[in-house]
Design a protein around this motif. Structure first.
Motif, PDB file in Angstrom:
ATOM      1  N   THR A 118    -115.136 -70.050  -3.443  1.00  0.00           N
ATOM      2  CA  THR A 118    -114.666 -68.696  -3.735  1.00  0.00           C
ATOM      3  C   THR A 118    -115.622 -68.131  -4.769  1.00  0.00           C
ATOM      4  OG1 THR A 118    -112.371 -69.315  -3.319  1.00  0.00           O
ATOM      5  CG2 THR A 118    -112.747 -67.315  -4.618  1.00  0.00           C
ATOM      6  N   GLN A 172    -113.997 -74.797  -3.115  1.00  0.00           N
ATOM      7  CA  GLN A 172    -112.623 -74.880  -2.638  1.00  0.00           C
ATOM      8  C   GLN A 172    -112.209 -76.325  -2.406  1.00  0.00           C
ATOM      9  OE1 GLN A 172    -112.306 -72.251   0.762  1.00  0.00           O
ATOM     10  NE2 GLN A 172    -112.714 -70.437  -0.473  1.00  0.00           N
ATOM     11  N   GLN A 197    -112.647 -77.628  -6.806  1.00  0.00           N
ATOM     12  CA  GLN A 197    -112.473 -76.640  -7.881  1.00  0.00           C
ATOM     13  C   GLN A 197    -113.558 -76.707  -8.958  1.00  0.00           C
ATOM     14  OE1 GLN A 197    -109.963 -74.167  -7.614  1.00  0.00           O
ATOM     15  NE2 GLN A 197    -110.034 -75.117  -5.617  1.00  0.00           N
TER      16      GLN A 197
END
Length: 185
Positions: free
Chosen positions: A69, A88, A91
């Motif tokens: 992201t 994703q 993290q």
């Protein structure tokens, strides 16, 4: 519109000549909560696979396990902008880069874009044309805003041609899909 084949990326990139010190391919396993600053708000978000350009081997290396992201953040109080992207999969932060007046934003294809800072040349292979267009517009608007509030440093920024802008406008006029973008006021 989908992700480009990894072999195609190696053949078509980079679109930007290296303008900074050679990057290292390692990245620190920083978690998202450690990079967020108060006063920042997201002005664009997109899904993209993230790559670092390995200058020694002249190839792009994936760094995020498949998809990240990516967001453009604005800090209005400090007139600062940055790109943060996190995997994703785990993290981990794979991009944490402040935008600056001389930033050159390149496009190897409609959905593979790149830019560099002092640490890395980043490649983003966007999930969709809509994500790519909205993200590019946000970054270019941020750099333009930075150039309006203070004079640029000594070296000249790279500009894209008017044909590129007309092509991008035509492609991006189709809609924004799931990408969010808030225009500057």
């Amino acid at each position: 519109a989908g992700l480009c084949d990894h072999r195609v990326l190696l053949a078509c990139c980079p679109a930007l000549p290296p303008t900074r010190a050679p990057p290292t391919l390692s990245f620190s396993p920083i978690r998202l909560q450690h990079v967020m600053m108060s006063g920042e708000k997201a002005i664009a978000v997109a899904g993209a696979a993230v790559y670092y350009f390995d200058q020694a081997n002249t190839q792009w290396t994936p760094v995020d396990g498949g998809m990240s992201t990516a967001k453009v953040y604005e800090n209005e109080d400090r007139t600062q902008f940055r790109v943060i992207a996190w995997s994703q999969v785990d993290q981990k932060v794979v991009i944490n880069s402040s935008l600056f007046k001389e930033l050159a934003y390149g496009k190897a294809s409609d959905t593979f874009h790149n830019f560099a800072d002092a640490s890395h040349m980043y490649g983003l292979n966007f999930e969709s044309l809509e994500d790519a267009c909205a993200f590019e517009k946000a970054v270019i608007d941020c750099v333009a805003h930075l150039n309006q509030v203070a004079p640029p440093r000594t070296h000249t920024p790279t500009h894209t041609s008017s044909a590129h802008h007309a092509h991008t406008h035509h492609l991006c006029a189709r809609g924004t899909g799931r990408t969010k973008y808030a225009a500057q006021t």
